[in-house]
Design a protein around this motif. Sequence first.
Motif, mmCIF file in Angstrom:
data_model
loop_
_atom_site.group_PDB
_atom_site.id
_atom_site.type_symbol
_atom_site.label_atom_id
_atom_site.label_comp_id
_atom_site.label_asym_id
_atom_site.label_seq_id
_atom_site.Cartn_x
_atom_site.Cartn_y
_atom_site.Cartn_z
ATOM 1 N N SER A 68 0.815 -1.216 0.000
ATOM 2 C CA SER A 68 0.000 0.000 0.000
ATOM 3 C C SER A 68 0.847 1.264 0.000
ATOM 4 N N HIS A 69 2.104 1.154 0.437
ATOM 5 C CA HIS A 69 2.924 2.364 0.528
ATOM 6 C C HIS A 69 3.428 2.842 -0.829
ATOM 7 N N ILE A 70 3.289 2.037 -1.887
ATOM 8 C CA ILE A 70 3.878 2.400 -3.182
ATOM 9 C C ILE A 70 3.381 3.764 -3.650
ATOM 10 N N ASP A 71 2.079 4.000 -3.544
ATOM 11 C CA ASP A 71 1.536 5.289 -3.978
ATOM 12 C C ASP A 71 2.080 6.428 -3.116
ATOM 13 N N ASN A 72 2.108 6.220 -1.783
ATOM 14 C CA ASN A 72 2.616 7.257 -0.887
ATOM 15 C C ASN A 72 4.094 7.534 -1.140
ATOM 16 N N THR A 73 4.852 6.472 -1.369
ATOM 17 C CA THR A 73 6.278 6.645 -1.637
ATOM 18 C C THR A 73 6.492 7.424 -2.927
ATOM 19 N N THR A 74 5.727 7.076 -3.949
ATOM 20 C CA THR A 74 5.844 7.786 -5.227
ATOM 21 C C THR A 74 5.547 9.271 -5.051
ATOM 22 N N ASN A 75 4.464 9.578 -4.349
ATOM 23 C CA ASN A 75 4.107 10.983 -4.135
ATOM 24 C C ASN A 75 5.162 11.704 -3.297
ATOM 25 N N THR A 76 5.736 10.989 -2.322
ATOM 26 C CA THR A 76 6.804 11.586 -1.515
ATOM 27 C C THR A 76 8.004 11.935 -2.379
ATOM 28 N N LEU A 77 8.390 11.031 -3.272
ATOM 29 C CA LEU A 77 9.538 11.291 -4.139
ATOM 30 C C LEU A 77 9.260 12.456 -5.087
ATOM 31 N N ILE A 78 8.030 12.570 -5.547
ATOM 32 C CA ILE A 78 7.664 13.713 -6.392
ATOM 33 C C ILE A 78 7.787 15.012 -5.590
ATOM 34 N N GLY A 280 10.180 1.077 5.711
ATOM 35 C CA GLY A 280 9.342 1.891 4.839
ATOM 36 C C GLY A 280 8.034 1.251 4.433
ATOM 37 N N HIS A 281 7.659 0.143 5.090
ATOM 38 C CA HIS A 281 6.390 -0.506 4.754
ATOM 39 C C HIS A 281 5.193 0.343 5.177
ATOM 40 N N THR A 282 5.307 0.998 6.319
ATOM 41 C CA THR A 282 4.162 1.732 6.857
ATOM 42 C C THR A 282 3.951 3.046 6.117
ATOM 43 N N ASP A 283 2.689 3.428 5.969
ATOM 44 C CA ASP A 283 2.388 4.710 5.331
ATOM 45 C C ASP A 283 2.960 5.869 6.138
ATOM 46 N N ALA A 284 3.032 5.692 7.474
ATOM 47 C CA ALA A 284 3.546 6.763 8.331
ATOM 48 C C ALA A 284 5.016 7.066 8.044
ATOM 49 N N SER A 285 5.737 6.090 7.496
ATOM 50 C CA SER A 285 7.149 6.328 7.175
ATOM 51 C C SER A 285 7.302 7.514 6.241
ATOM 52 N N TRP A 286 6.340 7.675 5.344
ATOM 53 C CA TRP A 286 6.493 8.636 4.253
ATOM 54 C C TRP A 286 6.013 10.035 4.618
ATOM 55 N N THR A 287 5.570 10.196 5.879
ATOM 56 C CA THR A 287 5.316 11.535 6.410
ATOM 57 C C THR A 287 6.310 11.882 7.513
ATOM 58 N N ASP A 288 7.217 10.967 7.810
ATOM 59 C CA ASP A 288 8.231 11.167 8.852
ATOM 60 C C ASP A 288 9.403 11.952 8.254
ATOM 61 N N PRO A 289 9.658 13.181 8.720
ATOM 62 C CA PRO A 289 10.730 13.995 8.124
ATOM 63 C C PRO A 289 12.092 13.308 8.143
ATOM 64 N N ALA A 290 12.412 12.598 9.222
ATOM 65 C CA ALA A 290 13.722 11.944 9.310
ATOM 66 C C ALA A 290 13.843 10.834 8.279
ATOM 67 N N PHE A 291 12.767 10.058 8.097
ATOM 68 C CA PHE A 291 12.813 8.970 7.127
ATOM 69 C C PHE A 291 12.861 9.522 5.705
ATOM 70 N N ARG A 292 12.089 10.562 5.443
ATOM 71 C CA ARG A 292 12.109 11.189 4.114
ATOM 72 C C ARG A 292 13.506 11.726 3.789
ATOM 73 N N GLN A 293 14.154 12.362 4.763
ATOM 74 C CA GLN A 293 15.498 12.878 4.544
ATOM 75 C C GLN A 293 16.486 11.737 4.324
ATOM 76 N N HIS A 294 16.284 10.652 5.031
ATOM 77 C CA HIS A 294 17.115 9.454 4.876
ATOM 78 C C HIS A 294 17.038 8.936 3.437
ATOM 79 N N VAL A 295 15.830 8.795 2.929
ATOM 80 C CA VAL A 295 15.647 8.306 1.560
ATOM 81 C C VAL A 295 16.171 9.321 0.550
ATOM 82 N N LEU A 296 15.942 10.601 0.807
ATOM 83 C CA LEU A 296 16.472 11.634 -0.088
ATOM 84 C C LEU A 296 17.989 11.521 -0.189
#
Length: 497
Positions: A68-78, A280-296
């Motif tokens: 389920s996180h695929i859509d959220n992850t894609t939007n986060t990367l955008i 990164g399985h959880t949807d909450a991962s993709w609203t977490d600033p630290a995790f987003r910065q990690h992936v960036l």
Amino acid sequence: MKKFNRKINRGLAAFAAFPLLATGLGVAAAAPAASSPAPTSLSVPSASVLAEDYKILVVGKTLGFRHSHIDNTTNTLIELGAENGFTVDVWDPPNDSSGWWGAGSPGQPDLTMDSTPFTSAEDLAQYATIVFVSPVDNTNDMNPDKPRLLDDTELAAFQGYIRGGGGFVGLHAATDTMHTVPWYSELTGGGARFASHPAQQQATMRVESPAHPSTEHLPAAWDRFDEWYNYTQNPREDVHVLITLDESTYSPGGNAMGADHPLAWCHNFEGGRSWYEGAGHTDASWTDPAFRQHVLGGVEWTAGVVEGGGNCVTFGEVDGVVAELDTTTHGDAEAVAGITGHLDDAEAAADAGDHAAALTAIAAAQALVADLSDEAGDTALLVTKLADLTDWQSALDEGGSEVDLAFTAQAQVRDLAGRDYLAVRVANEEDTPVDVTVTTPYGERTFEDVAPGANAYQSFSTRQAGVPAGDVTVTVSAERDGDEVVEEALVPYEGTD
């Protein structure tokens, strides 16, 4: 003991102006002519580099269980792209595959490309990096007859892209696809594939490589709620481990990996760069600033936009560079044998947690490189990799993550009375004096005891009109707690020819 950091940052944004003011350390220069190229600037210790816009490819295509996180992850990367200078293409077509997970995959029809982008290595070269977002394909039973995420033609294009210097980011279930392609599992890291996971729960992630651009903002112990993967094997021998999972802080279930459970890692692979994060399985991962910065940080490192923290070097990688040297000449054979011995000592010390001893052994190996002849081969690559080892081990040494020296360096070619001069300014942003050495193709100058907030400035005569683009080497040193800390940076400048 000397602690030595080396950072090479390219693709820097040009400053609009370069005010060269009179200081006690150099001669004031006239304002630059209107035709002079804008200078480039490098700030240390920040690992971030401003670069021109680039493009990445996000792959969410699913032939098995769809996360389920695929859509959220894609939007986060955008979103991250809009904020950080890259654009995103998406390949996530709907399909009618079916199995125990249900019927078909909805994909992302509003975002996906119409057809596969994996047509050739040349076509993929438009992307600075390619991100696999949990593209499960149901091949974990190792049945070679099952359709894969990439067919043979697509796989060949992907392999050519990586071998041509492309980047790869694997997120979460990127290790649960193409199980029947050993090369892919080596790309994601060390042959490790998804094996199982327990119920989602809280656990502690421990940062093992704290100076990498994807981890430098993280706490040493990072508590998160997620789905924690166990892998078919430990990839440590082949990768640079960034983060481990502390199994004492949760219930790992079957296939537990024990005291050494890598979760995020990276490596240089067949000419390309690979970075993987198992969370990164959880949807909450993709609203977490630290995790987003990690992936960036993973995206930017694989794209070649940022450097630092050893650039995912491993001792095995450096051993491979040494093994490629030509030892036909007797002197080269002796030097290579010595380098190999010192690297073995460094690896043993690092494995034992004695990073100071590892740094001493690496320095001994570095000293022997000067003994190699031109016939030995690519010694420049060896120098770079040894410097990466030094960066990595320095950050792991006691207090090593604090040894960076803060300074700003600028370089610009200026036209004065019909001749080109290379002007270099280094500003000390430390609160104690530092020594500065500026090395250019047109000369070198050392400034001792540059005061806090002061500048070291020198204008080097090129003795010519029309100067090619190049690099200035800036070396800054200071004493910290009885150690000499040395920071080296390459500062590019634009040419006028």
